[in-house]
Every structure is written in structure tokens, then in C-alpha cells.
Scaffold this active site. Structure first.
Site, mmCIF file in Angstrom:
data_model
loop_
_atom_site.group_PDB
_atom_site.id
_atom_site.type_symbol
_atom_site.label_atom_id
_atom_site.label_comp_id
_atom_site.label_asym_id
_atom_site.label_seq_id
_atom_site.Cartn_x
_atom_site.Cartn_y
_atom_site.Cartn_z
ATOM 1 N N SER A 1 0.934 -1.316 -0.033
ATOM 2 C CA SER A 1 0.125 0.122 0.047
ATOM 3 C C SER A 1 0.905 1.280 0.044
ATOM 4 O O SER A 1 0.277 2.389 -0.051
ATOM 5 C CB SER A 1 -0.852 0.027 1.122
ATOM 6 O OG SER A 1 -1.789 -1.067 0.992
ATOM 7 N N CYS B 1 -7.920 1.707 2.230
ATOM 8 C CA CYS B 1 -8.726 0.945 1.617
ATOM 9 C C CYS B 1 -8.424 0.349 0.395
ATOM 10 O O CYS B 1 -8.126 0.868 -0.558
ATOM 11 C CB CYS B 1 -9.974 1.989 1.344
ATOM 12 S SG CYS B 1 -11.335 0.904 0.392
ATOM 13 N N ASP C 1 -17.195 -0.085 -0.215
ATOM 14 C CA ASP C 1 -16.256 -0.959 0.052
ATOM 15 C C ASP C 1 -17.000 -2.198 1.099
ATOM 16 O O ASP C 1 -17.091 -1.718 2.211
ATOM 17 C CB ASP C 1 -15.107 -0.587 0.804
ATOM 18 C CG ASP C 1 -14.325 -1.439 1.306
ATOM 19 O OD1 ASP C 1 -14.298 -2.814 1.175
ATOM 20 O OD2 ASP C 1 -13.261 -1.052 2.065
ATOM 21 N N HIS D 1 -14.849 -0.610 4.306
ATOM 22 C CA HIS D 1 -14.792 0.606 5.113
ATOM 23 C C HIS D 1 -16.214 1.390 4.647
ATOM 24 O O HIS D 1 -16.280 2.308 5.067
ATOM 25 C CB HIS D 1 -13.685 1.387 4.379
ATOM 26 C CG HIS D 1 -12.374 0.828 4.905
ATOM 27 N ND1 HIS D 1 -11.678 -0.335 4.481
ATOM 28 C CD2 HIS D 1 -11.481 1.204 6.006
ATOM 29 C CE1 HIS D 1 -10.602 -0.455 4.794
ATOM 30 N NE2 HIS D 1 -10.255 0.353 5.859
ATOM 31 N N ASP E 1 -10.577 -6.894 0.937
ATOM 32 C CA ASP E 1 -9.636 -5.695 1.519
ATOM 33 C C ASP E 1 -9.037 -6.174 2.905
ATOM 34 O O ASP E 1 -9.536 -7.336 3.353
ATOM 35 C CB ASP E 1 -10.947 -4.644 1.921
ATOM 36 C CG ASP E 1 -10.554 -3.434 2.401
ATOM 37 O OD1 ASP E 1 -9.382 -3.017 2.032
ATOM 38 O OD2 ASP E 1 -11.046 -2.828 3.305
#
Length: 630
Positions: free
Chosen positions: A326, A384, A350, A371, A365
Site C-alpha cells: 500500500s 482501503c 467497500d 470501510h 480488503d
């Protein structure tokens, strides 16, 4: 009286005179020849025989230059030269090598390893009458023993030479590299004139990259020797030109702190000064003592280093190629905004997973329940995955490849960092060439969160983060700050080639930077605990990189996974938010959570650089503040 009793004295006299004349003529002839030969030698061929005589009496010896020193940005000496006494042998002056070696073995403590190394050097190509070292670092008793028996050992000398020494051995080993004895391959490519008398050459790192500057220029001296070849006096000398002294951007205090923060855990920390690209810290842990390699490392010591599971010889900062996870989401966010596939206000639902099509594979996720509705700021702050899965599919591989290339992924963008790898920035052409497969949408999904085929080094992550900190302005990473006493730095450093990353809307830089600030200071930022109490604002992004793949419906349980199979913990960031002075990339192998493991390390680096180094730094407890999967 019988006739035979009378002598013919006149005939005898004539015979004697003739013989005398013959002998006198012969003597005169010989004297004439001798005088003629003397005239030829002393007058006609005087210069020739004087030269031959001088060659037996006078020799020209190379004088190796003193290697340049290396300092950190504050003038702390990182690489120096210290005198070492060694016993050397000139093979051409030794009549019986086996006997000589046997005598030396009785006088000195010479290991089998030393003998094997010497025998190997005997068989390698070398310059005539070159001294070959047998053993280094003699003590006073050994030097005295050789002096007493010197007359019995023709061709054996005690030589004093300056040998490279690294005062901070392990801490600077991966950043500076090291020097070692010139080997066969190097002997073929170096200048034989300028390296006459030189035994050492840069093998890696700064020592290798700036070898020409650090080495200097060879000198010469005419010396008078006796019949055994030992030097009696120096007749004439042309002094060598010492190598240049270098000052690096590296800060020794910050470098030490990086090692302390990793505390023996496998990993790397790279700190960059965004405005200059100067590398403030380049730490790879565990390291090794570079001094072991200078005069030749032993077999047992090298085997211990090379077979260690922790790979201390491996430079993780430059050559460790990891999925960035990420940590590339800020760069992906820039790409998505500038390419028009998303906007600042666009929201995505999400639910905890993403599907390319209904009923298809679910890409999860990190947060099991998802989220909910998230925009780009939320997606960066909370890391996310679903938002970036969607953005990656919308952009496609060609757009992602184009923007990631602008940030330096998939290439070595450093100016003078020797040995850095380029990582891997995949493309559809690459996959076709390497795997003979087309690029699938699922490949784009994985690449959107820094997984799949994408690989990056800690140096690349720090560089890309510095570009974000500079709002698109490139400053290629470099170690050299200046050449001491020389103003021609531009002539030493390679030319810069990177162009600034120009966006259609320059305000997008501030938008993404503020989203990275939410990671650190936001109410739901993944690294908010690491930023608690900071008197300045910082920007960052946490990340994890999977070491092994999970099945579609399999959950990750850190406690049940062997330590070396756990996720890598990553963090990138810079501080302060406006006019950044430091950008950092941290990776802790098998560290688990980026927020709980890597982010506190980066915070300690920020504090030290911006607020001052503590006299006795408190240990950073890593792994205690995990905010979930990131």
C-alpha cells in the site's frame, strides 16, 4: 776435440732474438687488443654499459598514492588509512620457495589459509618483481625475528603499507562498500601504469563508484640496491598524487540511529533529503564488518557470512526487491486523478471485497467488514484496498505503467549508488515476453495495491516519496556531497536526466499530500498512533507485503505463520508537511503490520532529524500499535 763439442753461439743468439721478437710482438698485439677493448668499453660503449650497470645497481620502483579519505556530511571520518606491517616475498629473488616458506613458518605464525592464498597468488598474472604478501599485521616480536634472520631470507621483506580501515565497520559497510586486493579480472582492465605498486581497489559502493577519484596518481623513485636486491638509498623521487577526499550526504548519527531502531531485525531504512536527493541514511540490517574484506577474508569467516539465513552480505536497501504494498497508493492516487479515472469527490462502496464481475473471484480488503463509502482521501488515510482495485481496473496497465515510470519504478534512478537494482515495473509486453501470457484485468487489480508482479527497492520507495514531497520535482538520489578542496562537483557527479512530474492540475499534489497527512494525524489514519505528540505535521503511508499467497477465502493469522513467512512491514513518509527536510522508506522483513512496526521507526527518524538527536535514544517498541492489516 770432436767437432760436436763446438757451439754455434751466433745461431743460438739469432734463434733467441727471433723468439723474443715473436713473444714481444704477441704481447704488444695482446696489449693493443686489450687497449682497444678498453677504449671500446670505456669510450665508444660507455653509455650502454653504464645503463646496464645502473640497472643492476639502481631500480625504478613505483610509489603507490595514498587513497582518499571519506567523510560524512559533518566531517566525521568514515574511511581512513592505517599503517600495517606485512611480510612480503618477491618470487624472482627466491631460489627455493619451499625452503623459504618453511623458514618463515618457523619464525612466524602463518596459517594454512595464508599459505594457500599466497600459493594462489603465485599462479595468478602479476607484474614482474611484484611483492606478494604472505601475512599481514605483524607485531613487534615478529618484525624483530625477521630482522635477525634477514640475511638468510633473500627476497623476503617487511613492508609497511597504508591499508583501508572503516572505524564504523558494520554500520557503514553497505553504504560505503569496501576495498580489496586486486584480482585477476581487475588486473586485466585497470591502467597498469597508474596501478603499479597499488594492491587495493574499490570493490563495491562508494569505494567502487569513485575509484578513479579516490585512487590518485602513482609516483616513482630510483633506489640503489645491493646484490641481494635490498634497498640501500633513494636516489631520486617523484611523489605520487594522493586521491581526493570525499564528503558524503550521509549523516553518521542518523545512520547509527537507523541500525539501533531496527535492533537486529532484518530490514532496511533509507532517508533522503528531498531538495537535493542526498542520502542521509542507507541502512541494511544485518550488516557485516567491511574490514574483514580489505586484506582478504578467511574461508571460515566468509562461509559464516555467506551461509547465514539473515544474509548480512545482502544490501537490502539497494538490492532488496519487495512488493511495495500500500505504500504506492499515494502515487496511484496521483495517477488516477491526473488520468481522469477518478475525482477528489468520487466515492466507492467497500463491502470488504471487490469483484471484476458478479459471481467472479473476490479480491479482499484488509479490513474484513470493509470501510463502507470511501473517497480518495479516506482510501489513502485508511488504506482501503477496494478503492484502488477499482481505480487500477479503470486505469489499466498502460496508464499505471506510464505514471509509475515517472516516479522512478522499474529503473535505477540513482546518480552514484553502486549496485542498486531496478526492481520490476510490469507491462503487458513484459508479461508476454516473460510468461507468454496476455495481461489480465486481475493483474491490474493486484498491481493497484502494490502486489502481483510489481517489485520495488527501499531506495526506489524513498525516491518516489521524495518526489511527492517535492510536489513533482525530481532530485535523483546521490551520496556525494562534495570533493574536499575541489569546487568541480558537477564534473564528478553524473548528469541528471529525470524530468519533473507535471500534472494537469498542480493542486492535486497538495490534495494527495494532505491525504498522506491524514494517515498520520487523521482520526482513522492507519499510523495515527505513531504521530502522537509530534510538534510538527508529517505525511506518510503504511503498507504490508505478502510473502506467500493466500487462498481466496483463507484468512491471515500471524500467530500461526512461521516468522519468516509473515508479511513484510513497510512505511514511507516525509516531514515536515511544508518544505520537507527528510523523506524515509522503512521495511522490516516479516514485521507484520506497517502501522505498528515500520511507522514508529520512521517517526523516530523524523524526530531525530528535525528536533535533534537524543544523547541516549530510548528503544522504539515496534509491533505494539497495529491498526489492522496495514
Amino acid at each position: 776435440m770432436p767437432w760436436g763439442e763446438f757451439k754455434d753461439t751466433a745461431a743460438e743468439r739469432r734463434l733467441f732474438q727471433r723468439r723474443t721478437l715473436v713473444v714481444f710482438g704477441f704481447v704488444v698485439l695482446m696489449l693493443g687488443g686489450l687497449l682497444g677493448r678498453m677504449y671500446q668499453l670505456q669510450v665508444l660503449e660507455h653509455d650502454t654499459y653504464t645503463t646496464l650497470s645502473d640497472k643492476n645497481r639502481v631500480q625504478v620502483q613505483s610509489v603507490a598514492p595514498t587513497r582518499g579519505l571519506i567523510y560524512d556530511r559533518n566531517g566525521t571520518l568514515l574511511a581512513e588509512n592505517r599503517p600495517v606491517f606485512s611480510v612480503t616475498i618477491v618470487p624472482e629473488r627466491v631460489s627455493d620457495m619451499d625452503t623459504t616458506l618453511a623458514q618463515l613458518t618457523q619464525l612466524l605464525s602463518i596459517s594454512e589459509e595464508d599459505l594457500e592464498r599466497f600459493q594462489r597468488r603465485l599462479t595468478e598474472p602479476r607484474r614482474p618483481y611484484q611483492e606478494l604478501p604472505l601475512r599481514y599485521d605483524l607485531d613487534e616480536q615478529e618484525i624483530a625475528a625477521l630482522a635477525v634472520h634477514r640475511h638468510e631470507l633473500p627476497g623476503v621483506e617487511v613492508s609497511a603499507e597504508l591499508v583501508r580501515y572503516y572505524p564504523y565497520g558494520e554500520i557503514t559497510s553497505h553504504a560505503l562498500g569496501y576495498v580489496g586486493r586486486i584480482n585477476r579480472e581487475e588486473l586485466q582492465r585497470i591502467d597498469p601504469v597508474n596501478y603499479a605498486g597499488t594492491n587495493y581497489i574499490g570493490k563495491s559502493g562508494i569505494e567502487y563508484f569513485y575509484e578513479e577519484k579516490l585512487h590518485g596518481r602513482v609516483g616513482y623513485q630510483h633506489v640503489e640496491t645491493n646484490a641481494r636486491g635490498r634497498t640501500l638509498r633513494v636516489l631520486e623521487r617523484e611523489n605520487p598524487v594522493p586521491g581526493e577526499d570525499l564528503r558524503l550526504h550521509l549523516d553518521l548519527q542518523l545512520q547509527k540511529l537507523a541500525y539501533q531502531l531496527l535492533d537486529g531485525r532484518r530490514g532496511a531504512i533509507v532517508a533522503v533529503e528531498p531538495t537535493t536527493g542526498g542520502l542521509l541514511a542507507l541502512a541494511s540490517v544485518p550488516g557485516f564488518d567491511a574490514n574483514l574484506f580489505v586484506t582478504g577474508i578467511g574461508v571460515a569467516a566468509y562461509r559464516e557470512l555467506s551461509t547465514s539465513h539473515d544474509k548480512p552480505l545482502f544490501n537490502r536497501a539497494l538490492r532488496g526487491q519487495y512488493p511495495p504494498g500500500s505504500t504506492i497508493k499515494p502515487m496511484m492516487g496521483i495517477a488516477a486523478l491526473d488520468s481522469g479515472v477518478t475525482t477528489r469527490d468520487r466515492v466507492v462502496w467497500d463491502p470488504g471485497y471487490f469483484q471484476l464481475q458478479a459471481g467472479g473471484r473476490r479480491y479482499r480488503d484488509w479490513k474484513r467488514g470493509g470501510h463502507g463509502w470511501v473517497d480518495l482521501t479516506d482510501s489513502i488515510a485508511e488504506s482501503c484496498d477496494i478503492y484502488f482495485y477499482d481505480a487500477a481496473v479503470r486505469m489499466g496497465i498502460d496508464t499505471m505503467h506510464d505514471y509509475m515510470d515517472r516516479f522512478g519504478f522499474g529503473q535505477d534512478t540513482s546518480l552514484d549508488v553502486s549496485g542498486a537494482l531496478s526492481g520490476l515495473l510490469p507491462s503487458r509486453d513484459w508479461k508476454k515476453a516473460v510468461r507468454n501470457e496476455p495481461w489480465y484485468p486481475g493483474d491490474s487489480v493486484n498491481m493497484g495495491i502494490g502486489q502481483g508482479f510489481l517489485l520495488a527497492t527501499p531506495l526506489q520507495l524513498a525516491t518516489a516519496t521524495a518526489v511527492v514531497a517535492n510536489r513533482g520535482t525530481w532530485a535523483e538520489p546521490r551520496l556525494l556531497l562534495d570533493v574536499v578542496g575541489d569546487d568541480s562537483l558537477e564534473a564528478v557527479l553524473p548528469e541528471t536526466t529525470r524530468e519533473s512530474v507535471v500534472l494537469k492540475n498542480p493542486d492535486d499534489w497538495e490534495f494527495v499530500v494532505n491525504a498522506m497527512a491524514e494517515v498520520m494525524h487523521g482520526r482513522r489514519g492507519t499510523a495515527r498512533r505513531a504521530a502522537l505528540g509530534a510538534p510538527y505535521r508529517m505525511a506518510g503511508k503504511t503498507g504490508t507485503a505478502q510473502v506467500f499467497s493466500l487462498a481466496q477465502d483463507e484468512e491471515y493469522d500471524e500467530e500461526e505463520v512461521r516468522e519468516r513467512l509473515r508479511d513484510h512491514a513497510l512505511f514511507v513518509g516525509f516531514a515536515p508537511l511544508d518544505e520537507p527536510k527528510i523523506a524515509v522508506a522503512v521495511i522490516v522483513e516479516n514485521g507484520g503490520s506497517g502501522s505498528g512496526t515500520a511507522a514508529p521507526v520512521a517517526r523516530a527518524m523524523f524526530d531525530a532529524w528535525l528536533l535533534g538527536f537524543p544523547e541516549d535514544p530510548a528503544p522504539v517498541v515496534i509491533g505494539a500499535h497495529s491498526e489492522g492489516g496495514e
